[in-house]
Design a protein around this motif. Sequence first.
Motif, PDB file in Angstrom:
ATOM      1  N   ALA A  17      48.997  31.771  41.787  1.00 41.18           N
ATOM      2  CA  ALA A  17      50.338  32.183  42.204  1.00 41.18           C
ATOM      3  C   ALA A  17      50.391  33.681  42.499  1.00 41.18           C
ATOM      4  CB  ALA A  17      51.357  31.808  41.135  1.00 41.18           C
ATOM      5  N   ASP A  18      49.706  34.476  41.687  1.00 41.22           N
ATOM      6  CA  ASP A  18      49.768  35.936  41.845  1.00 41.22           C
ATOM      7  C   ASP A  18      48.885  36.438  42.987  1.00 41.22           C
ATOM      8  OD1 ASP A  18      51.592  36.273  39.802  1.00 41.22           O
ATOM      9  OD2 ASP A  18      50.082  36.652  38.266  1.00 41.22           O
ATOM     10  N   VAL A  19      47.688  35.891  43.078  1.00 44.12           N
ATOM     11  CA  VAL A  19      46.724  36.382  44.072  1.00 44.12           C
ATOM     12  C   VAL A  19      46.947  35.746  45.438  1.00 44.12           C
ATOM     13  CG1 VAL A  19      44.271  36.628  44.613  1.00 44.12           C
ATOM     14  CG2 VAL A  19      45.031  36.813  42.239  1.00 44.12           C
ATOM     15  N   GLN A 182      35.275  47.976  43.246  1.00 39.47           N
ATOM     16  CA  GLN A 182      35.245  46.605  42.745  1.00 39.47           C
ATOM     17  C   GLN A 182      35.541  46.552  41.256  1.00 39.47           C
ATOM     18  OE1 GLN A 182      32.694  45.192  40.615  1.00 39.47           O
ATOM     19  NE2 GLN A 182      33.717  43.202  40.614  1.00 39.47           N
ATOM     20  N   SER A 183      34.979  47.456  40.489  1.00 42.02           N
ATOM     21  CA  SER A 183      35.180  47.457  39.038  1.00 42.02           C
ATOM     22  C   SER A 183      36.638  47.712  38.693  1.00 42.02           C
ATOM     23  CB  SER A 183      34.288  48.516  38.385  1.00 42.02           C
ATOM     24  OG  SER A 183      32.922  48.217  38.572  1.00 42.02           O
ATOM     25  N   TRP A 189      43.078  43.371  37.971  1.00 37.69           N
ATOM     26  CA  TRP A 189      43.581  42.010  38.168  1.00 37.69           C
ATOM     27  C   TRP A 189      43.385  41.148  36.926  1.00 37.69           C
ATOM     28  CZ3 TRP A 189      46.827  39.943  41.505  1.00 37.69           C
ATOM     29  CH2 TRP A 189      47.084  40.625  42.696  1.00 37.69           C
ATOM     30  N   LEU A 190      42.295  41.375  36.192  1.00 39.13           N
ATOM     31  CA  LEU A 190      42.082  40.632  34.952  1.00 39.13           C
ATOM     32  C   LEU A 190      43.243  40.870  33.989  1.00 39.13           C
ATOM     33  CD1 LEU A 190      40.239  38.967  33.018  1.00 39.13           C
ATOM     34  CD2 LEU A 190      39.229  41.140  32.307  1.00 39.13           C
ATOM     35  N   THR A 191      43.634  42.125  33.836  1.00 40.36           N
ATOM     36  CA  THR A 191      44.740  42.455  32.946  1.00 40.36           C
ATOM     37  C   THR A 191      46.057  41.917  33.480  1.00 40.36           C
ATOM     38  OG1 THR A 191      43.581  44.468  32.275  1.00 40.36           O
ATOM     39  CG2 THR A 191      45.933  44.356  31.785  1.00 40.36           C
ATOM     40  N   LYS A 200      41.967  37.479  20.716  1.00 39.00           N
ATOM     41  CA  LYS A 200      42.767  38.476  21.415  1.00 39.00           C
ATOM     42  C   LYS A 200      43.403  37.861  22.652  1.00 39.00           C
ATOM     43  CE  LYS A 200      42.486  42.789  24.043  1.00 39.00           C
ATOM     44  NZ  LYS A 200      41.579  43.824  24.620  1.00 39.00           N
ATOM     45  N   THR A 201      44.712  38.030  22.772  1.00 36.31           N
ATOM     46  CA  THR A 201      45.425  37.557  23.949  1.00 36.31           C
ATOM     47  C   THR A 201      46.074  38.731  24.656  1.00 36.31           C
ATOM     48  OG1 THR A 201      45.874  35.377  22.985  1.00 36.31           O
ATOM     49  CG2 THR A 201      47.306  36.103  24.784  1.00 36.31           C
ATOM     50  N   THR A 202      45.821  38.847  25.938  1.00 33.07           N
ATOM     51  CA  THR A 202      46.480  39.851  26.765  1.00 33.07           C
ATOM     52  C   THR A 202      47.510  39.140  27.636  1.00 33.07           C
ATOM     53  OG1 THR A 202      44.524  41.269  26.834  1.00 33.07           O
ATOM     54  CG2 THR A 202      46.159  41.591  28.561  1.00 33.07           C
ATOM     55  N   PRO A 203      48.796  39.357  27.379  1.00 36.48           N
ATOM     56  CA  PRO A 203      49.834  38.684  28.165  1.00 36.48           C
ATOM     57  C   PRO A 203      49.770  39.117  29.626  1.00 36.48           C
ATOM     58  CG  PRO A 203      50.743  39.647  26.153  1.00 36.48           C
ATOM     59  CD  PRO A 203      49.363  40.210  26.325  1.00 36.48           C
ATOM     60  N   PRO A 204      50.239  38.265  30.530  1.00 28.36           N
ATOM     61  CA  PRO A 204      50.194  38.613  31.955  1.00 28.36           C
ATOM     62  C   PRO A 204      51.189  39.700  32.322  1.00 28.36           C
ATOM     63  CG  PRO A 204      51.348  36.540  31.630  1.00 28.36           C
ATOM     64  CD  PRO A 204      50.761  36.913  30.305  1.00 28.36           C
ATOM     65  N   HIS A 205      50.890  40.392  33.416  1.00 31.19           N
ATOM     66  CA  HIS A 205      51.804  41.326  34.068  1.00 31.19           C
ATOM     67  C   HIS A 205      52.163  42.532  33.188  1.00 31.19           C
ATOM     68  CE1 HIS A 205      53.252  37.554  36.488  1.00 31.19           C
ATOM     69  NE2 HIS A 205      51.999  37.892  36.761  1.00 31.19           N
ATOM     70  N   GLU A 206      51.218  42.963  32.352  1.00 33.64           N
ATOM     71  CA  GLU A 206      51.476  44.135  31.514  1.00 33.64           C
ATOM     72  C   GLU A 206      51.133  45.437  32.229  1.00 33.64           C
ATOM     73  OE1 GLU A 206      49.869  43.912  27.552  1.00 33.64           O
ATOM     74  OE2 GLU A 206      51.774  43.020  26.920  1.00 33.64           O
TER      75      GLU A 206
END
Length: 230
Positions: A17-19, A182-183, A189-191, A200-206
């Motif tokens: 959806a985001d990409v 690229q890095s 985008w991963l974050t 560990k959970t990283t919530p989306p769109h932070e």
Amino acid sequence: MKRICLHSKERLERALADVKPKLVLACYGMNDGIYKPLDSDRTKAFQEGIVQLVEKCHAAGAEVILVTPPSYDVDRYGGVEKMKFDYNSVLDAYSAWELQTRPGRASVIDLHVPMTTAMQNLKTTHPLHQGGDGVHPTDMGHFVMAHAILKGLGLPQPEADLPGQWSRMQADPLFNLVRQRQSARAQGWLTYIGYTRVNKTTPPHENDIAVVETQAVEAQKKIDELRRRK
């Protein structure tokens, strides 16, 4: 136990959806055998996960190219004596299934066989895997992976002296600019998509992905300028 973690907590749906990609290259398999001998339940979980991935990407309007799993170097882990078997044989089976069945009508690029061949040929001089686990690629390993994928995409690549090719590439300022861009985008985008790793959970769109993309545009200008000078 299933290991297609891309499906957990709708991560794949968020990414699509985001990409809004037109093309998805997907390489899975390394962790999906759980570092145990080939097993029908784990194999089924891997296959079902891959089919789901392809179906969801197609539903989102994206073409899919599957990349067979990379190689596993049991010697870098400690040898067959320590592991009690060669985990690369599990990845052999996963790769063969993708190549033979083209799950979900996806295209398939074979990374596993050429990387396994290079792993054996370069084992004593230029190992493709970091020591200790046999999983994580060295820079040379990443180069061999890129070489195989580019060939699979129909882009001719020189075959001779892969270590020499990699050495010359590292010395090229253009390569280093592309690598930096690229890095930065990969981490950004991963974050932005969000992920879970162990506990560990990283919530989306932070983070602000617009900032990441603006920086990428500026980096691309430098890349284009250097290419014009060559």
